[in-house]
Write an enzyme that holds these catalytic residues in place. Structure first.
Site, mmCIF file in Angstrom:
data_model
loop_
_atom_site.group_PDB
_atom_site.id
_atom_site.type_symbol
_atom_site.label_atom_id
_atom_site.label_comp_id
_atom_site.label_asym_id
_atom_site.label_seq_id
_atom_site.Cartn_x
_atom_site.Cartn_y
_atom_site.Cartn_z
ATOM 1 N N HIS A 251 0.869 -1.177 0.000
ATOM 2 C CA HIS A 251 0.000 0.000 0.000
ATOM 3 C C HIS A 251 0.913 1.236 0.000
ATOM 4 O O HIS A 251 2.032 1.179 0.519
ATOM 5 C CB HIS A 251 -0.840 -0.047 1.288
ATOM 6 N N ASP B 250 2.934 -4.471 8.006
ATOM 7 C CA ASP B 250 1.703 -3.708 7.833
ATOM 8 C C ASP B 250 0.552 -4.700 8.008
ATOM 9 O O ASP B 250 0.253 -5.494 7.117
ATOM 10 C CB ASP B 250 1.711 -3.075 6.433
ATOM 11 N N GLN C 256 -4.744 -5.107 6.969
ATOM 12 C CA GLN C 256 -5.760 -6.015 6.420
ATOM 13 C C GLN C 256 -5.754 -7.374 7.113
ATOM 14 O O GLN C 256 -6.680 -8.163 6.937
ATOM 15 C CB GLN C 256 -5.540 -6.225 4.910
ATOM 16 N N LYS D 135 -10.302 -0.829 10.049
ATOM 17 C CA LYS D 135 -10.290 -2.042 9.214
ATOM 18 C C LYS D 135 -10.776 -3.244 10.025
ATOM 19 O O LYS D 135 -11.083 -4.290 9.468
ATOM 20 C CB LYS D 135 -8.874 -2.355 8.720
ATOM 21 N N CYS E 200 -4.781 2.523 -3.670
ATOM 22 C CA CYS E 200 -3.554 3.003 -3.004
ATOM 23 C C CYS E 200 -2.405 2.028 -3.200
ATOM 24 O O CYS E 200 -1.587 1.811 -2.295
ATOM 25 C CB CYS E 200 -3.792 3.250 -1.513
HETATM 26 N N1 PLP Z 1 -1.943 -0.834 4.568
HETATM 27 C C1 PLP Z 1 -2.917 -1.524 3.952
HETATM 28 C C2 PLP Z 1 -2.653 -2.905 3.447
HETATM 29 C C3 PLP Z 1 -4.172 -0.942 3.782
HETATM 30 O O1 PLP Z 1 -5.141 -1.631 3.174
HETATM 31 C C4 PLP Z 1 -4.383 0.368 4.264
HETATM 32 C C5 PLP Z 1 -5.675 1.033 4.030
HETATM 33 O O2 PLP Z 1 -6.333 0.792 3.050
HETATM 34 C C6 PLP Z 1 -3.337 1.018 4.899
HETATM 35 C C7 PLP Z 1 -2.132 0.384 5.031
HETATM 36 C C8 PLP Z 1 -3.487 2.392 5.434
HETATM 37 O O3 PLP Z 1 -4.350 2.386 6.529
HETATM 38 P P1 PLP Z 1 -4.872 3.742 7.168
HETATM 39 O O4 PLP Z 1 -5.409 4.580 6.049
HETATM 40 O O5 PLP Z 1 -5.916 3.287 8.121
HETATM 41 O O6 PLP Z 1 -3.708 4.377 7.836
#
Ligand code: PLP
Length: 417
Positions: free
Chosen positions: A135, A212, A215, A238, A376
């Site tokens: 992401h 990360d 998900q 999430k 993203c």
């Molecule tokens: N990492 C992953 C795999 C995501 O799906 C997302 C959000 O879609 C993020 C990071 C970023 O999360 P946040 O916008 O809650 O900081």
């Protein structure tokens, strides 16, 4: 000790989907005259009443600032907020709740690690590794850091199924690498990465790993100790909790070795104009008034997920995922992007020449909420040679019947073009 309203939940023996759906008031609404089918959980999950009520009850009954008040409300608010931290710490099997830093979410957690942990250590020519399926939030903070320090960003490739090239990862790991940032479950492809194995590989080279987990949290039981990572990042929204709150986990010794990231109230022990000293963990990394209701609501989300049981949730979601994958594969001209052997709850696809945005807009008329765009993860789109995909993502409340309605709607959309 004040307990949030959700704490009284009884353990549930079976995964009763009809009953579970009633926990989510929004699923009762219609969109464009059709029952809502919410297939956008990877972007943000819907909230169960337990979470909504916990936040509501906090504001109605206990609202005050935390930590610094001697009055009753402030103590109640502190109990509830710290209770959320304690629950989250237990949920991810953190050895201590001092190791759980509340942040705005995964994005902020990664930026914190980049600037506080890594920036002071980096010199020109050092390397930061990320994978091709990250992401943007696990790419851009490292890119900024590279610009600031002269370090180099290296990318672990993926294959046509959307799986990591493990051999390439092995070759890229070296003493020059100062950080490996890796997603546990890809939001664009659904790929589940073998993170524990990757952490073992990285350890041989002394490379710290940031996972990360945005998900992963709603789909699988996370045990940060078993993963063997240095840092774990998550987002409340999430995992059926509130927006604007998330967390960073790292070992106490690691966090103790890091300088504060942001300065302000709460994170200090003593301030003079000459010098300030820092508070203990986790306060050292929580400058300013935190998202108090968010922390309370996140605790309620943890209670809710624990009550249902993540293995049961995963089993249900996997059934929906397999069913939907089979049904979509039968549609002429539909190409699934991301066919990893180990997947969770996400199907990205292209239907013929129909632009995903057109598809998403039309399918909304059938009450189906899905996401279209680059999710993203522009490098993933570049790899597969597409500008965008349509993406359905499932939560614990989705059903095979919803998949049937969606597939019928897709067939109608295809006829229009
Ligand atoms: N990492 C992953 C795999 C995501 O799906 C997302 C959000 O879609 C993020 C990071 C970023 O999360 P946040 O916008 O809650 O900081």
């Amino acid at each position: 000790m004040i307990e949030p309203v959700s704490a009284s939940v009884e353990p549930e023996s079976t995964f009763n989907i009809n009953r579970i759906r009633r926990d989510f008031p929004i699923l009762e609404r219609e969109v464009r005259g059709k029952p809502l089918i919410y297939f956008d959980t990877a972007a943000s999950a819907q909230r169960p009443l337990a979470v909504i009520d916990a936040v509501n009850n906090f504001y109605r009954e206990h609202n005050a600032n935390v930590h610094r008040g001697v009055h009753t409300l402030s103590q109640e608010a502190t109990d509830l907020y710290e209770g959320g931290r304690r629950k989250l710490a237990q949920f991810i099997n953190a050895p201590s709740e001092r190791e759980v830093i509340f942040t705005r979410g995964t994005t902020e957690s990664i930026n914190l690690v980049a600037q506080s942990f890594l920036r002071p250590k980096l010199k020109p020519g050092d390397e930061i590794l990320v994978t091709h399926m990250e992401h943007h939030s696990n790419i851009v903070p490292w890119q900024i850091l590279c610009q600031q320090t002269g370090a180099l960003l290296r990318v672990v490739p993926i294959n046509q199924r959307g799986e990591l090239e493990m051999g390439a990862l092995q070759r890229l790991l070296s003493e020059r690498v100062k950080m490996l940032g890796i997603v546990q479950v890809s939001n664009a492809l659904g790929t589940i990465n073998p993170v524990a194995e990757i952490c073992r590989m990285a350890k041989h080279h002394g490379v710290p790993v940031l996972v990360d987990g945005a998900q992963a949290m709603p789909h699988m039981q996370v045990d940060v100790q078993a993963l063997g990572c240095e840092f774990f990042c998550l987002s409340g929204h999430k995992m059926y909790g509130p927006t604007g709150v998330g967390a960073l986990w790292a070992r106490e010794s690691t966090l103790d070795s890091m300088p504060p990231w942001q300065g302000g109230g709460e994170m200090i022990r003593h301030v003079t104009f000459e010098e300030s000293t820092w508070n203990d963990l986790p306060a050292k990394f929580e400058a300013g008034t935190p998202n108090i209701a968010g922390g309370v609501g996140l605790g309620a989300a943890v209670d809710y997920l624990s009550k249902l049981g993540l293995p049961e949730i995963a089993a249900h979601e996997n059934q929906v995922l397999s069913y939907a994958t089979e049904k979509l594969a039968e549609i002429d001209g539909l190409r699934i992007i991301g066919t990893a052997r180990d997947k969770a709850s996400v199907i990205s696809f292209i239907l013929g020449d129909i632009h995903p945005h057109d598809l998403g807009t039309i399918i909304d008329h059938y009450g189906v909420a899905l996401r279209t765009g680059h999710h993203c993860a522009m490098p993933v789109m570049q790899f597969f040679g597409v500008p965008a995909t349509a993406r359905v993502s499932f939560g614990l409340y989705n059903t095979q019947q919803e998949v049937d309605v969606f597939v019928d709607a897709l067939l109608k959309v295809r006829e229009m073009f």
